[in-house]
Design an enzyme around this catalytic site. Structure first.
Site, PDB file in Angstrom:
ATOM      1  N   LYS A 166     -30.756 -21.866  47.077  1.00  0.00           N
ATOM      2  CA  LYS A 166     -31.296 -21.656  46.488  1.00  0.00           C
ATOM      3  C   LYS A 166     -31.216 -21.491  44.619  1.00  0.00           C
ATOM      4  O   LYS A 166     -30.862 -20.524  44.368  1.00  0.00           O
ATOM      5  CB  LYS A 166     -32.227 -20.608  46.711  1.00  0.00           C
ATOM      6  CG  LYS A 166     -33.889 -20.275  45.971  1.00  0.00           C
ATOM      7  CD  LYS A 166     -34.377 -18.776  46.137  1.00  0.00           C
ATOM      8  CE  LYS A 166     -35.949 -18.683  45.440  1.00  0.00           C
ATOM      9  NZ  LYS A 166     -36.510 -16.947  46.425  1.00  0.00           N
ATOM     10  N   ILE A 167     -31.520 -22.477  43.614  1.00  0.00           N
ATOM     11  CA  ILE A 167     -30.914 -22.309  42.506  1.00  0.00           C
ATOM     12  C   ILE A 167     -31.904 -21.829  41.692  1.00  0.00           C
ATOM     13  O   ILE A 167     -32.534 -23.131  41.628  1.00  0.00           O
ATOM     14  CB  ILE A 167     -29.819 -23.548  42.375  1.00  0.00           C
ATOM     15  CG1 ILE A 167     -28.614 -23.509  43.119  1.00  0.00           C
ATOM     16  CG2 ILE A 167     -29.781 -23.966  40.811  1.00  0.00           C
ATOM     17  CD1 ILE A 167     -28.007 -23.286  43.299  1.00  0.00           C
TER      18      ILE A 167
END
Length: 304
Positions: A166-167
């Site tokens: 999850k960037i």
């Protein structure tokens, strides 16, 4: 894996009664509402769930309730972040034993000064990986820990359970693009976050999913579907419909936005947030509802 790492996987808010105690019946309604909005998965106990305002005993209660209530309707991610590796491992084992599908964790940090080094971060994820449940790495500014692409790729290639990312750091699309290009097949689930405020650019970069709030899941999901179908004009138009609401949520409201919408829609009885979090200013709250009402989202009519 019995499901795909793609689509929209919102964070479920944690509802409280007006006296600050957990609203367990409300939690079930929150989960049902998010599923009815078309979520492809659900994350609990994340930052947007107020994880830092919840006791360890409450975490256990919420984990058990959520997994039992969802009952396999969609995959569930349990957030397990902690500075202590031993506690992160224990949380991962607890989630796995109850039937969670994935755990999500930030790198080890505590406050502004206690931050894990690259080696310590790798070692913590490695230890959690030994539990044997897929891991989503949360690359969020809140931790203050730098997670360079080479470190993320090393974790993906050398720790079997590190599969999702999850960037939500600044310039997320650029990081996603490099991560996917250089990490190859080891990057099984590249996601974005930050309430989807950079969603179009992140999808262009190769993100397969987005972890939003639970506020307007049904309105954001078409953006992903249209983009995946190659309809860029349609995706752009669909994003244009929701962009102002997302911006207001991200820049003005935070997790309180979803609670406000769910309270107005009869999903939960109270939008209480524990001190020291302040309630939304009435003008900010009104603007939020004014922005989402024309979208006719499920959340505003689900409980009515």
């Amino acid at each position: 894996m019995r499901f795909a790492y793609k689509g929209i996987w919102p964070v479920a808010p944690t509802p409280f009664h007006a006296d600050g105690t957990l609203d367990l019946a409300g939690m079930k309604r929150v989960l049902d509402c998010i599923i009815d909005q078309g979520a492809d998965g659900i994350c609990i106990l994340a930052n947007f769930s107020e994880q830092f305002l919840i006791s360890d005993a409450e975490r256990e209660t919420l984990t058990r309730l959520s997994i039992e209530h969802i009952a396999g309707r969609v995959p569930i991610i349990v957030t397990i972040s902690h500075y202590a590796t031993q506690i992160a491992v224990e949380r991962a084992q607890f989630a796995k034993d109850l039937g969670a599908d994935i755990v999500m964790m930030m790198p080890p940090y505590h406050g502004a000064l206690l931050k894990g080094s690259a080696q310590q971060t790798f070692e913590q994820f490695q230890a959690v990986g030994e539990v044997g449940i897929p891991i989503m790495v949360q690359d969020a500014p809140l931790s203050g820990v730098d997670l360079p692409v080479p470190l993320l790729i090393k974790m993906a290639q050398e720790i079997e359970m590190v599969k999702l990312f999850k960037i939500e750091c600044p310039m997320a699309a650029n990081k996603l693009r490099v991560l996917i290009a250089e990490g190859g097949a080891a990057i099984e689930g590249p996601f974005d976050g930050e309430e989807a405020i950079t969603l179009l650019a992140d999808l262009d970069a190769g993100a397969t999913g987005s972890m939003t709030s639970g506020m307007i899941v049904d309105q954001i999901k078409p953006v992903i579907q249209l983009h995946n179908a190659g309809d860029m004009d349609g995706a752009t138009a669909a994003y244009g419909r929701v962009a102002m609401a997302i911006n207001h949520e991200n820049r003005q409201c935070g997790w309180r936005s979803c609670k406000a919408a769910m309270a107005d829609g009869g999903v939960i009885k109270s939008e209480f947030c524990r001190h020291p979090i302040e309630p939304l200013h009435p003008d900010i709250r009104k603007r939020l509802i004014d922005l989402i009402t024309p979208l006719d989202p499920i959340v505003l009519k689900w409980g009515r």
